[in-house]
Design an enzyme around this catalytic site. Structure first.
Site, PDB file in Angstrom:
ATOM      1  N   CYS A   1       6.132  16.706  -2.840  1.00 57.80           N
ATOM      2  CA  CYS A   1       7.498  17.178  -2.470  1.00 57.80           C
ATOM      3  C   CYS A   1       8.444  17.968  -3.664  1.00 57.80           C
ATOM      4  CB  CYS A   1       8.259  16.045  -1.830  1.00 57.80           C
ATOM      5  SG  CYS A   1       8.409  14.553  -2.775  1.00 57.80           S
TER       6      CYS A   1
HETATM    7  N1  LIG Z   1       7.152  10.304   1.598  1.00 50.64           N
HETATM    8  C1  LIG Z   1       7.294  11.375   1.267  1.00 50.64           C
HETATM    9  O1  LIG Z   1       8.480  12.182   1.117  1.00 50.64           O
HETATM   10  C2  LIG Z   1       6.104  12.146   0.766  1.00 50.64           C
HETATM   11  C3  LIG Z   1       6.068  13.478   0.298  1.00 50.64           C
HETATM   12  C4  LIG Z   1       4.967  14.229  -0.125  1.00 50.64           C
HETATM   13  C5  LIG Z   1       3.805  13.551  -0.147  1.00 50.64           C
HETATM   14  N2  LIG Z   1       3.794  12.071   0.038  1.00 50.64           N
HETATM   15  C6  LIG Z   1       2.482  11.615  -0.158  1.00 50.64           C
HETATM   16  O2  LIG Z   1       2.034  11.135   1.111  1.00 50.64           O
HETATM   17  C7  LIG Z   1       1.446   9.896   1.262  1.00 50.64           C
HETATM   18  C8  LIG Z   1       1.933   9.146   2.291  1.00 50.64           C
HETATM   19  O3  LIG Z   1       3.396   8.962   1.885  1.00 50.64           O
HETATM   20  P1  LIG Z   1       4.396   8.200   2.709  1.00 50.64           P
HETATM   21  O4  LIG Z   1       5.780   8.190   2.215  1.00 50.64           O
HETATM   22  O5  LIG Z   1       4.417   8.499   4.486  1.00 50.64           O
HETATM   23  O6  LIG Z   1       3.641   6.557   2.519  1.00 50.64           O
HETATM   24  P2  LIG Z   1       4.205   5.383   3.245  1.00 50.64           P
HETATM   25  O7  LIG Z   1       5.069   5.428   4.161  1.00 50.64           O
HETATM   26  O8  LIG Z   1       4.350   4.469   2.181  1.00 50.64           O
HETATM   27  O9  LIG Z   1       2.938   4.902   3.945  1.00 50.64           O
HETATM   28  C9  LIG Z   1       1.759   4.500   3.154  1.00 50.64           C
HETATM   29  C10 LIG Z   1       0.491   4.212   4.045  1.00 50.64           C
HETATM   30  O10 LIG Z   1      -0.823   4.055   3.442  1.00 50.64           O
HETATM   31  C11 LIG Z   1      -1.118   2.753   3.742  1.00 50.64           C
HETATM   32  N3  LIG Z   1      -1.904   1.773   2.539  1.00 50.64           N
HETATM   33  C12 LIG Z   1      -0.979   1.537   1.573  1.00 50.64           C
HETATM   34  N4  LIG Z   1      -1.804   0.941   0.706  1.00 50.64           N
HETATM   35  C13 LIG Z   1      -3.080   0.974   1.232  1.00 50.64           C
HETATM   36  C14 LIG Z   1      -4.295   0.438   0.846  1.00 50.64           C
HETATM   37  N5  LIG Z   1      -4.578  -0.247  -0.217  1.00 50.64           N
HETATM   38  N6  LIG Z   1      -5.446   0.605   1.650  1.00 50.64           N
HETATM   39  C15 LIG Z   1      -5.364   1.488   2.882  1.00 50.64           C
HETATM   40  N7  LIG Z   1      -4.199   1.951   3.198  1.00 50.64           N
HETATM   41  C16 LIG Z   1      -3.126   1.614   2.700  1.00 50.64           C
HETATM   42  C17 LIG Z   1      -0.046   1.933   4.397  1.00 50.64           C
HETATM   43  O11 LIG Z   1      -0.510   1.061   5.444  1.00 50.64           O
HETATM   44  P3  LIG Z   1       0.550  -0.046   5.974  1.00 50.64           P
HETATM   45  O12 LIG Z   1       1.539   0.294   6.627  1.00 50.64           O
HETATM   46  O13 LIG Z   1      -0.379  -1.153   6.392  1.00 50.64           O
HETATM   47  O14 LIG Z   1       1.021  -0.691   4.530  1.00 50.64           O
HETATM   48  C18 LIG Z   1       0.585   3.264   5.169  1.00 50.64           C
HETATM   49  O15 LIG Z   1      -0.096   3.599   6.267  1.00 50.64           O
HETATM   50  C19 LIG Z   1       1.307   9.336  -0.131  1.00 50.64           C
HETATM   51  O16 LIG Z   1       0.253   9.437  -0.797  1.00 50.64           O
HETATM   52  C20 LIG Z   1       2.531  10.005  -0.668  1.00 50.64           C
HETATM   53  O17 LIG Z   1       2.421  10.129  -2.134  1.00 50.64           O
HETATM   54  C21 LIG Z   1       4.774  11.408   0.309  1.00 50.64           C
END
Ligand SMILES: NC(=O)c1ccc[n+]([C@@H]2O[C@H](COP(=O)([O-])OP(=O)(O)OC[C@H]3O[C@@H](n4cnc5c(N)ncnc54)[C@H](OP(=O)(O)O)[C@@H]3O)[C@@H](O)[C@H]2O)c1
Length: 338
Positions: A150
């Site tokens: 991001c």
């Molecule tokens: N948030 C942002 O603004 C943003 C921007 C750009 C990129 N990203 C990237 O996009 C990805 C998702 O981000 P997010 O913010 O949407 O993440 P999030 O809301 O924290 O969700 C993480 C996901 O990964 C799962 N997970 C966590 N640990 C795991 C494990 N050990 N094995 C399998 N599944 C696991 C979680 O499952 P549970 O629900 O069961 O815990 C959930 O489905 C990340 O790589 C992040 O760095 C995020």
């Protein structure tokens, strides 16, 4: 309708993906994989989806993926995504990975910053950095897309035209960035707790944020010379949005018109990069819930001050991922995103 899926469907970015994909007229969501033991309908996890999609979740192993799925978005955390993606690729399914696991070409740089061994070195060799405004041609045929981070998205879009055309010095570039809290994902922590964030703004990871090498890596590619920025992120009391203020020294004789011209050349046919007219500045409110990156520039003495602004969950994640999918599938780049 082309069938697509999401691996890690309980993520914040997954909810945004689902909302976008539901209004997309070229694809259909056919698979939602989650790691939890219980596999409810997705609307039980995200009540906002009630009445809009009743698909039941499945597991996250390759055998859980239905045979007719052509493309999967991975919304798993960095260091976890790369454990699952090779198995998906073996099925012949294309992947847009939202984590950092496929953004770096150099394994050692990834391993230093993410403190984990990269378990798919072959995958990173062929993966494409999915910033469509810069790398559209490479995205078309990619098997794996490393969807940009991001902070890097807004920073790179703001700086790339100036570096590519040699209008600014490549050293002494300062990026001061402010992000909303959803950038940290769904799981609450001490620093994302409401009481810590409400009515508060603070810098964090000064000079050592993991997005720094990603920004340097891509800007060096664009500039054709080594770039090393100074990057300070801040957490602000917003749910979503990122505003970057970037300071760079302009070369002697570079005028407002010169800079305007390179932005025009770079972005005039790019729907989602909007360069503001003189005197207007980007605001988080204007890009929230959209796939736009708004950019402005002002010359002050010998510096250009660039302000760029995105929604971290859309242009910084889910929207950009769908933009990449559209290009990969030969669809109009804007489908589902306007
Ligand atoms: N948030 C942002 O603004 C943003 C921007 C750009 C990129 N990203 C990237 O996009 C990805 C998702 O981000 P997010 O913010 O949407 O993440 P999030 O809301 O924290 O969700 C993480 C996901 O990964 C799962 N997970 C966590 N640990 C795991 C494990 N050990 N094995 C399998 N599944 C696991 C979680 O499952 P549970 O629900 O069961 O815990 C959930 O489905 C990340 O790589 C992040 O760095 C995020």
């Amino acid at each position: 309708m082309i069938k697509v899926g999401i691996l890690g469907a309980t993520a914040y970015t997954s909810l945004e993906l689902i909302k976008i994909l539901l209004r997309h007229t070229g694809v259909e969501i056919a698979y939602l994989g989650i790691r939890r033991d219980e596999k409810p309908a997705i609307s039980e996890i995200f009540p906002a989806l009630e009445g809009r999609i009743d698909l039941k979740c499945k597991g996250i192993e390759p055998e859980d993926v239905p045979g007719d799925v052509k493309l999967i978005f991975a919304t798993l955390p960095p260091t976890i995504a790369m454990r699952y993606i090779p198995g998906i690729v073996k099925l012949g399914v294309r992947v847009v990975d939202l984590s950092a696991d496929y953004r770096f070409k150099e394994k050692d740089v990834y391993e230093k910053w993410y403190k984990a061994e990269h378990v798919d070195p072959d995958g990173i060799k062929t993966a494409v950095y999915g910033l469509p405004e810069l790398f559209n041609n490479e995205i078309k045929n990619a098997q794996i897309i490393g969807n940009p981070g991001c902070y890097p998205t807004g920073t790179i879009l703001g700086l790339a035209p100036l570096l590519k055309n040699g209008l600014i010095y490549s050293d002494d570039i300062i990026v001061d960035a402010k992000s909303g809290i959803s950038g940290a994902g769904r799981e609450p922590t001490d620093t994302t707790h409401y009481c810590e964030r409400n009515e508060n703004i603070e810098a964090y990871k000064v000079g050592c944020h993991r997005h720094t090498p990603e920004i340097n890596h891509i800007l060096s590619r664009v500039a054709g010379t080594d770039i090393s920025i100074f990057f300070t992120p801040h957490l602000t009391p917003m749910s979503r949005g990122i505003l970057n203020t970037t300071y760079a020294k302009i070369k002697d004789g570079v005028s407002h018109n010169d800079i305007q011209n390179v932005y025009d050349e770079a972005y005039q046919d790019k729907t989602f990069a909007r360069v503001k007219t003189k005197g207007k500045l980007p605001r988080v409110l204007d890009v929230a819930n959209s796939n736009y990156c708004d950019i402005s520039f002002n010359i002050v003495d010998n510096r250009v001050i660039i302000v760029s602004c995105i929604d971290n969950l859309i242009k910084g994640a889910a929207g950009q991922a769908v933009q990449n999918m559209n290009i990969m599938l030969g669809l109009d780049e804007t489908m589902g995103l306007l």
